[in-house]
Design a protein around this motif. Structure first.
Motif, mmCIF file in Angstrom:
data_model
loop_
_atom_site.group_PDB
_atom_site.id
_atom_site.type_symbol
_atom_site.label_atom_id
_atom_site.label_comp_id
_atom_site.label_asym_id
_atom_site.label_seq_id
_atom_site.Cartn_x
_atom_site.Cartn_y
_atom_site.Cartn_z
ATOM 1 N N VAL A 404 -74.233 -18.663 -61.181
ATOM 2 C CA VAL A 404 -75.448 -18.812 -60.379
ATOM 3 C C VAL A 404 -75.200 -18.345 -58.950
ATOM 4 N N THR A 405 -74.076 -18.762 -58.363
ATOM 5 C CA THR A 405 -73.756 -18.332 -56.998
ATOM 6 C C THR A 405 -73.552 -16.826 -56.938
ATOM 7 N N GLN A 406 -72.813 -16.289 -57.869
ATOM 8 C CA GLN A 406 -72.521 -14.853 -57.846
ATOM 9 C C GLN A 406 -73.776 -14.019 -58.047
ATOM 10 N N ASN A 407 -74.654 -14.427 -58.955
ATOM 11 C CA ASN A 407 -75.894 -13.678 -59.162
ATOM 12 C C ASN A 407 -76.861 -13.849 -57.999
ATOM 13 N N THR A 408 -76.855 -15.041 -57.389
ATOM 14 C CA THR A 408 -77.707 -15.249 -56.218
ATOM 15 C C THR A 408 -77.291 -14.332 -55.080
ATOM 16 N N LYS A 409 -75.986 -14.149 -54.899
ATOM 17 C CA LYS A 409 -75.492 -13.265 -53.829
ATOM 18 C C LYS A 409 -76.015 -11.839 -53.986
ATOM 19 N N ARG A 410 -76.317 -11.444 -55.196
ATOM 20 C CA ARG A 410 -76.818 -10.086 -55.423
ATOM 21 C C ARG A 410 -78.227 -9.901 -54.856
ATOM 22 N N PHE A 411 -78.986 -10.993 -54.767
ATOM 23 C CA PHE A 411 -80.408 -10.852 -54.454
ATOM 24 C C PHE A 411 -80.809 -11.449 -53.112
ATOM 25 N N VAL A 412 -79.900 -12.097 -52.421
ATOM 26 C CA VAL A 412 -80.206 -12.614 -51.087
ATOM 27 C C VAL A 412 -79.447 -11.781 -50.058
ATOM 28 N N ARG A 413 -79.987 -11.737 -48.843
ATOM 29 C CA ARG A 413 -79.341 -10.964 -47.785
ATOM 30 C C ARG A 413 -78.703 -11.874 -46.738
ATOM 31 N N CYS A 414 -78.769 -13.171 -46.998
ATOM 32 C CA CYS A 414 -78.185 -14.130 -46.058
ATOM 33 C C CYS A 414 -77.434 -15.170 -46.882
ATOM 34 N N PHE A 415 -76.169 -15.394 -46.556
ATOM 35 C CA PHE A 415 -75.322 -16.278 -47.354
ATOM 36 C C PHE A 415 -74.672 -17.276 -46.412
ATOM 37 N N TRP A 416 -75.107 -18.543 -46.501
ATOM 38 C CA TRP A 416 -74.580 -19.595 -45.631
ATOM 39 C C TRP A 416 -73.671 -20.492 -46.478
ATOM 40 N N GLY A 417 -72.402 -20.098 -46.598
ATOM 41 C CA GLY A 417 -71.474 -20.821 -47.461
ATOM 42 C C GLY A 417 -70.963 -22.094 -46.828
ATOM 43 N N LEU A 418 -71.242 -23.231 -47.473
ATOM 44 C CA LEU A 418 -70.786 -24.517 -46.958
ATOM 45 C C LEU A 418 -69.343 -24.774 -47.369
ATOM 46 N N ASP A 419 -68.616 -25.448 -46.487
ATOM 47 C CA ASP A 419 -67.174 -25.637 -46.681
ATOM 48 C C ASP A 419 -66.864 -27.123 -46.784
ATOM 49 N N LYS A 420 -66.189 -27.506 -47.860
ATOM 50 C CA LYS A 420 -65.880 -28.925 -48.101
ATOM 51 C C LYS A 420 -64.978 -29.488 -47.013
ATOM 52 N N SER A 421 -63.985 -28.709 -46.580
ATOM 53 C CA SER A 421 -63.050 -29.227 -45.568
ATOM 54 C C SER A 421 -63.750 -29.434 -44.224
ATOM 55 N N LEU A 422 -64.690 -28.553 -43.871
ATOM 56 C CA LEU A 422 -65.457 -28.743 -42.639
ATOM 57 C C LEU A 422 -66.324 -29.993 -42.729
ATOM 58 N N ALA A 423 -66.971 -30.175 -43.886
ATOM 59 C CA ALA A 423 -67.839 -31.345 -44.061
ATOM 60 C C ALA A 423 -67.038 -32.637 -43.982
#
Length: 591
Positions: A404-423
């Motif tokens: 789902v993530t990989q296919n979504t990256k194909r169709f969106v132009r903005c990717f805000w990846g959340l990071d577990k260690s930052l959270a």
């Protein structure tokens, strides 16, 4: 209930999937009623031998031999005043009306009107007798909420002369406002109400390229990874990384006119929290309740999966309807992973050939069809509006390599990846500046130059460069420690800390830090980069980093986000003066 013309006989049941024998004459995507309780369903497969239906409600108790009744129309939503401030389920049934008859749980076969048929709306008619109306023409205006004027439009498929029209007054959504004479001479009465199939995009005159950002007030989004109005963004992240919180901030502070929040397959307690919070929030722009410009679609994880699959399309159609009025609409889809899981379950029951991780082979095409309905458009009536889609993705275990993530990256132009260690380190928004990206930077650069400052994009690029350098240096630090680094590299680590804590980290509960104007964002970058420039000059003169850190100037710059109110940007000058004073003091002490 209207009399049904065509009926079919159930001969097989597999969860929400119903099989009928033969061809009862239904159409693809036709809405049907299943069994004695009239459960809502949709035709999803047709052959000469059998008809397949997905049911949007729990099917326990249904048995072979019961009838399925056709409606002759596709699954559609009702479009009229009353959508805003409302809370619907996945097929646009208002939860408040359902609760009156069924309590806290949705009864099967419940039949309620999507919008109140009895409420009277103060209506201002904007056309007169004899006018020739084109598709999309605005025929009346209704003050739907304090924040939004609802514009009643001619349906996209109709045009003609006004034969008769009512005066301004109070009308229900089903009262006839005018009679239209079509080109073939037939007369068509028009009300405030339109029906539109959820799987069919509403037509527009023209699609515009991305030229204007959706301003959110969140620094890491507006400055580093901006989203255009009419753009698409994905927020992927594991459990507890802040997907919903980020969407809440965007919903509250972005400059979108209308928010459509789709809770698709989320936990019931989380959806309850969303509903409670949104009902209490005050819109900072108007002072009215935020719900005055918000519609919520609640489809929790214990609701039938077929309705979960439909909820995204229902919300998208509502968004397109308000876009046609000339509004800028932002959709928060939380989460598309649950929607994809519904597709997977239905696909499995249909015995389709599975693809990667059991998802159907058409997962990518369904995702693209969803995200491609976003855009900045010229509408049929000449107005301009946009639909921006911000979809949360919940990869299992935070694994961004899943389908789902990989296919979504194909169709969106903005990717805000959340990071577990930052959270877990309490750094919010927990968006990783190394894995995230925005392809809108070059498209939006002229806007930032014209509306903020011509140096904005250059400063943004310098900030990104420093954070990238810090990442490389931290690999060395982990191996041999920071003490062996030369002073110019120690400075990069220190200034990156200032950027990370003072600029990228944001406090949603602080009155000045929860939402920051672009002007303040630019001035904060200017101060940070000026401090870096002056410090680098000192390093080049042979000053050790330990001497520079004796002064508290780095921590003072970090505190700008709290100490400079949004309406007192003139105070930024004092920080530039303090940096100059810091520079002079270090030079004087070590002369």
């Amino acid at each position: 209930m209207a009399e049904m013309e065509k009926t079919g006989i159930i001969y097989g049941i597999n969860g929400p999937v119903i099989h009928l024998e033969g061809d009862p004459g239904f159409q693809m995507n036709e809405m049907v009623y299943v069994g004695e309780e009239r459960l809502v369903g949709e035709v999803i497969g047709l052959t000469a031998e059998k008809t397949i239906i997905q049911v949007y409600e729990e099917t326990s108790g249904i048995k072979p031999g019961q009838l399925v009744y056709g409606t002759g129309a596709p699954v559609s939503v009702t479009l009229a005043p009353g959508i805003l401030s409302n809370i619907f389920d996945g097929i646009e049934r208002p939860l408040s009306e359902i609760a009156k008859s069924g309590g806290h749980y949705i009864n099967r076969g419940v039949n309620v009107d999507s919008l109140s048929p009895d409420k009277l709306w103060d209506t201002h008619i904007t056309v007169k007798k004899g006018d020739y109306l084109l598709p999309g023409t605005i025929i009346a205006q209704v003050q739907e909420t304090k924040a939004i004027v609802h514009k009643v439009m001619v349906p996209p498929s109709l045009e003609g002369y006004v034969l008769d029209v009512v005066n301004d007054g109070r009308y229900t959504i089903h009262d006839t406002l005018l009679t239209l004479q079509l080109s073939d001479g037939t007369e068509k009465p028009l009300t405030m109400t339109q029906k539109w199939p959820i799987r069919v995009p509403r037509p527009t005159a023209k699609r515009f390229p991305a030229t204007c950002p959706l301003i959110t007030g969140q620094r890491i989004l507006d400055t580093l990874f901006p989203l255009a109005k009419g753009g698409t963004a994905a927020i992927p992240g594991g459990f507890g990384t802040g997907k919903t919180m980020t969407q809440h901030q965007i919903a509250k502070w972005s400059d979108a006119d209308i928010i459509i929040y789709i809770g698709c397959g989320e936990r019931g307690n989380e959806m309850t929290q969303v509903l409670e919070e949104f009902s209490q929030l005050i819109d900072p722009k108007s002072g009215n309740p935020l719900l005055d410009r918000t519609t919520l679609i609640a489809n929790t994880s214990n609701m039938p999966v077929a309705a979960r699959e439909a909820s995204l399309y229902s919300g998208l159609t509502l968004a397109e309807y308000y876009r046609d009025m000339g509004y800028h609409v932002a959709i928060m889809a939380d989460s598309t992973s649950r929607w994809a899981e519904a597709l997977r379950e239905l696909s499995g029951r249909l015995e389709e050939m599975p693809a990667e991780e059991g998802f159907p082979a058409y997962l990518a095409s369904r995702l693209s069809a969803f995200y491609e309905r976003a855009g900045m458009m010229q509408n049929l009536n000449g107005t301009e509006g946009s639909v921006s889609i911000i979809g949360a993705v919940s990869p299992q275990g935070g694994d961004f390599s899943e389908p789902v993530t990989q296919n979504t990256k194909r169709f969106v132009r903005c990717f805000w990846g959340l990071d577990k260690s930052l959270a877990y380190a309490r750094h919010f928004p927990a968006i990783n500046w190394l894995t995230s990206y925005s392809e809108y930077i070059s498209d939006l650069a002229p806007w930032y130059t014209d509306h903020v400052d011509k140096r904005f994009i250059d400063y943004r690029n310098q900030i990104v460069s420093l954070m990238t350098q810090e990442s490389s240096l931290m690999e060395i630090v982990k191996l041999i420690g920071a003490d062996v680094l030369p002073d110019d590299q120690k400075l990069i680590l220190e200034i990156s800390r200032v950027i990370r804590v003072g600029f990228l980290q944001q406090n949603a509960f602080h009155k000045d830090d929860t939402c920051v104007s672009l002007e303040k964002q630019f001035k904060m970058m200017e101060v940070i980069l000026y401090l870096y420039q002056r410090s680098r000059s000192l390093i080049s003169m042979g000053m050790p980093m330990s001497v520079l850190k004796e002064d508290s100037i780095f921590d003072k710059v970090v505190s700008i986000k709290y100490d400079v109110p949004n309406d007192r940007l003139d105070l930024m000058k004092t920080y530039m003066e303090q940096i100059d004073q810091f520079y002079d003091n270090v030079v004087a002490r070590n002369a």
